[in-house]
Design a protein around this motif. Structure first.
Motif, short mmCIF file in Angstrom:
data_model
loop_
_atom_site.label_atom_id
_atom_site.label_comp_id
_atom_site.label_asym_id
_atom_site.label_seq_id
_atom_site.Cartn_x
_atom_site.Cartn_y
_atom_site.Cartn_z
N GLN A 1 -20.37 59.82 -22.93
CA GLN A 1 -20.13 58.70 -23.79
C GLN A 1 -20.80 57.11 -23.05
N ARG B 1 -24.70 57.71 -23.58
CA ARG B 1 -24.87 57.00 -24.98
C ARG B 1 -24.83 55.85 -25.23
N GLN C 1 -27.90 54.23 -23.51
CA GLN C 1 -29.02 54.30 -24.26
C GLN C 1 -29.10 53.31 -25.56
#
Length: 317
Positions: A244, A247, A250
């Motif tokens: 998580q 992510r 990103q």
């Protein structure tokens, strides 16, 4: 916020009466509320010119008022039907704001901001729609579902504020210049911030019966909902959280591409806010992903020490 300034800013205009706080008082109330409830965000706004920071404070307060319709302790005790009616009334009031109608001091600051920095109504309606999602939805099957929620409740903030931030004249002043579109990066930063909020607040949200981590990810890493509700820390949980955090990072990286297009007086505060909020992810890692028993935040000293680094990056981009 002091009781006196809060009362002045929220004073209702009675029929036939023009009793409202001055514009300065209204913006001061917005400043105090931002400083109280969004300390990292507020620090970034102080790096902006006065006109821009005041506009950002007004937009933040509108967002907070929207959020409080659902997330305040008082609201959580209300039936769904009443909350839905509140959101409907707030949508109507927001549409009226864009028509210049003012009911209280906080409205007055927002209307002034909209006059100075014209923008679309749609992101505001989208945010209200995000609050409607919270009326009934307490689980998210896929990340695609969660991404939509994150856009509505946070990505919209990037769209609300991009006109205030402005663009660097170097990219727009030449006759052959094409106005760069910063919308995608602005939305990405909002989504990154919301994902960070979700990861930081897993423990708090479970107490309200909400799990924002996608169910497909829980299944992928072999970590059950029962374990999450119990606050179980194990290797599966750490692997899930590492995924998580990656992510979220990103999404922060996607947002960076648009910062270089911003007006010079906006790049430093945006970089500072981006880096400081992303720093919460580092704290979660240092806590060994224990978001059930430890609150992840960047200490004030760490925020101040990071400002020079953000300044250097802002000048280089």
């Amino acid at each position: 916020m002091t009781a006196q300034s809060a009362a002045a800013a929220s004073r209702q205009r009675e029929p036939g009466s023009a009793a409202l706080p001055s514009l300065e008082e209204a913006y001061e109330a917005c400043r105090q509320e931002t400083a109280e409830w969004a300390k990292t965000f507020y620090l970034g706004t102080l790096l902006m010119p006065p006109a821009k920071r005041r506009a950002i404070w007004a937009i933040y307060v509108w967002c907070r008022r929207t959020d409080e319709l659902m997330d305040s302790a008082e609201a959580q005790a209300r039936p769904v039907e009443e909350l839905a009616a509140r959101l409907d009334a707030w949508e109507l009031r927001t549409r009226q704001l864009f028509e210049g109608q003012v009911r209280d001091g906080l409205d007055r600051a927002m209307v002034d901001t909209l006059e100075r920095y014209p923008q679309s109504l749609q992101p505001y309606l989208d945010m209200i729609e995000g609050q409607r999602m919270d009326l009934l939805q307490t689980r998210y099957a896929t990340f695609a579902e969660l991404e939509l929620y994150c856009y509505r409740v946070a990505g919209t903030v990037g769209l609300m504020t991009q006109e205030v931030m402005g663009l660097d004249p170097a990219y727009t002043s030449a006759p052959w210049s094409e106005r760069p579109d910063t919308s995608e990066a602005a939305v990405a930063l909002g989504i990154a911030n919301q994902l960070t909020n979700i990861l930081r607040d897993v423990g708090e949200d479970r107490g309200r019966g909400r799990i924002y981590l996608p169910q497909e990810d829980l299944e992928r890493f072999g970590y059950s909902e029962a374990e999450l509700l119990a606050g179980t820390l194990n290797d599966n949980w750490r692997a899930l959280m590492a995924f998580q955090l990656a992510r979220a990072r990103q999404w922060f990286a996607r947002s960076e591409a648009g910062v270089r297009w911003l007006a010079p007086d906006a790049r430093w505060p945006v970089w500072a806010s981006l880096r400081l909020y992303r720093g919460i992810l580092d704290v979660i890692e240092r806590h060994d992903y224990d978001v059930f028993n430890k609150r992840a935040y960047v200490p004030q000293a760490g925020k101040l020490l990071d400002l020079p680094f953000s300044y250097v990056i802002a000048q280089a981009r």
